[in-house]
Design an enzyme around this catalytic site. Structure first.
Site, mmCIF file in Angstrom:
data_model
loop_
_atom_site.group_PDB
_atom_site.id
_atom_site.type_symbol
_atom_site.label_atom_id
_atom_site.label_comp_id
_atom_site.label_asym_id
_atom_site.label_seq_id
_atom_site.Cartn_x
_atom_site.Cartn_y
_atom_site.Cartn_z
ATOM 1 C CD1 TRP A 101 -1.648 -2.304 2.186
ATOM 2 C CD2 TRP A 101 -2.516 -1.916 0.165
ATOM 3 N NE1 TRP A 101 -2.388 -3.406 1.823
ATOM 4 C CE2 TRP A 101 -2.931 -3.196 0.597
ATOM 5 C CE3 TRP A 101 -2.928 -1.464 -1.087
ATOM 6 C CZ2 TRP A 101 -3.737 -4.026 -0.182
ATOM 7 C CZ3 TRP A 101 -3.731 -2.289 -1.865
ATOM 8 C CH2 TRP A 101 -4.135 -3.539 -1.407
ATOM 9 C CG ASP A 168 -3.433 3.857 4.116
ATOM 10 O OD1 ASP A 168 -4.522 3.611 4.680
ATOM 11 O OD2 ASP A 168 -3.064 3.260 3.084
ATOM 12 C CE LYS A 194 -8.271 -3.007 4.603
ATOM 13 N NZ LYS A 194 -8.306 -4.343 4.012
#
Length: 358
Positions: A101, A168, A194
């Protein structure tokens, strides 16, 4: 059919109480005779829900009016590009590479043709730990991914640079208290799928003075200031996602808040890591000190046994345990909605699998 135990990495488990409340209100929101999905995002009913969700989130993270809370679309992936477009000012943007990511975010920084620097990376050991580093005081911003779903690594504590910190937090959003002031957080974001609800909504918390850096050349729909001025209503927002997010916030409050959530998460992770570390059959991927409380990546002695583990787990009502295709092996994602009892059931299954296959 009874509900399975869901260890999926995302979209992932949503608290059962949240699903049941949404089910009860699905066709008749608060007794008003309509679904929340059927009414205008500019009407009083949705506006109240929308603003209440913002207030609850600010309360959980103890942030004031110097921050804006935005409900956006495009996933966390869009933020990889939107962040440098909005807050880079011509200096240097510093990134810490801890996996896929952050690699994607670095790729977008390169496409934006900004002056960026990767100041630390754990790529040489296949991202099995969080590296040591220090951001430059005068950097435009420093960028990290706080939890890495594939490799099962997580910052035990966030850095506290003098430059604005960009986080993030897609896979550990709302899992622990964060002191925004102590860590000089300028922008904090994550996809909801999530820990915060269904896929389709991205939560962005950004300091208003940081958002004001945006250049006139940035397209209007991609400016944070556009959504700040419109309270995230410059275009039709993902109303159902915001509704579900609001229900999740209520559920977190009912659990005792973020500190209580974190305590349970620590207990769940400790049970799994203890079993793995005390076994000569299972092996954890992430190094101690960098291990995630959200995603436990591990493996059996062979790929064949990994496959047998996943298949037998599914037969026993446990899903989502296959490791990411990049890393292989196994992964148990134990987000907020995964109960201690579910983790205990998994542990008992792991012990029995080792006994019969070891």
């Amino acid at each position: 059919m009874s509900r399975v135990l869901n260890f999926s990495a995302g979209p992932s488990a949503i608290p059962l109480a949240v699903l049941e409340r949404a089910q009860a209100e699905f066709t008749n929101y608060h007794g008003l005779g309509f679904s929340i999905m059927e009414v205008s995002h500019r009407g009083k009913v949705f506006e109240e829900l929308h603003n209440n969700a913002i207030a609850k989130l600010k309360s959980f993270y103890n942030i004031g009016d110097d921050y804006a809370v935005l409900f956006l679309q495009g996933g966390a992936t869009l933020q990889f590009a939107q962040i440098p477009m909005n807050i880079y000012t011509g200096g240097v943007a510093e990134y810490v590479n801890t996996g896929v990511w952050t690699q994607k975010a670095i790729k977008e920084a390169k496409i934006q043709n900004i002056n960026y620097k990767v100041i630390a990376s754990s790529e040489d050991t296949k991202f099995d730990h969080i590296p040591n580093f220090n951001f430059s005081d005068d950097a435009d911003y420093g960028y990290i991914c706080s939890n890495n779903t594939i490799y099962g690594t997580q910052y035990a504590t966030l850095p506290s640079p003098k430059c604005p910190l960009v986080v993030d937090s897609s896979s550990d959003l709302l899992s622990r208290e964060i002191d925004f002031k102590a860590h000089n957080i300028g922008l904090f974001y994550g996809g909801a799928q999530k820990n915060a609800g269904p896929a389709g909504i991205t939560i962005v918390i950004v300091k208003k003075d940081l958002a004001a850096r945006v250049k006139d050349s940035v397209p209007t729909p991609l400016r944070y200031t556009t959504q700040i001025e419109a309270n995230s209503l410059a275009n039709t927002p993902p109303t159902f996602g915001i509704y579900m997010f609001d229900l999740v916030l209520d559920w977190i409050k009912d659990q005792g808040g973020l500190n209580a959530i974190n305590a349970v998460n620590e207990q769940k992770a400790a049970a799994l890591y203890e079993l793995i570390d005390n076994s000569d059959f299972y092996k954890a991927f992430a190094k101690p000190g960098s291990r995630s409380l959200m995603n436990v990546s591990f493996a059996t002695p062979s790929a064949e046994l990994d496959g047998a583990f996943v298949k037998l787990a599914e037969q026993n009502g446990m899903i989502g345990l296959k490791g990411h295709r990049i890393l292989g092996g196994l992964r148990a994602s134990i987000y907020n909605a995964v109960t201690q009892q579910s983790v205990q059931t998994l542990c008992e299954f792991m012990k029995e699998f080792q006994r019969t296959h070891g």
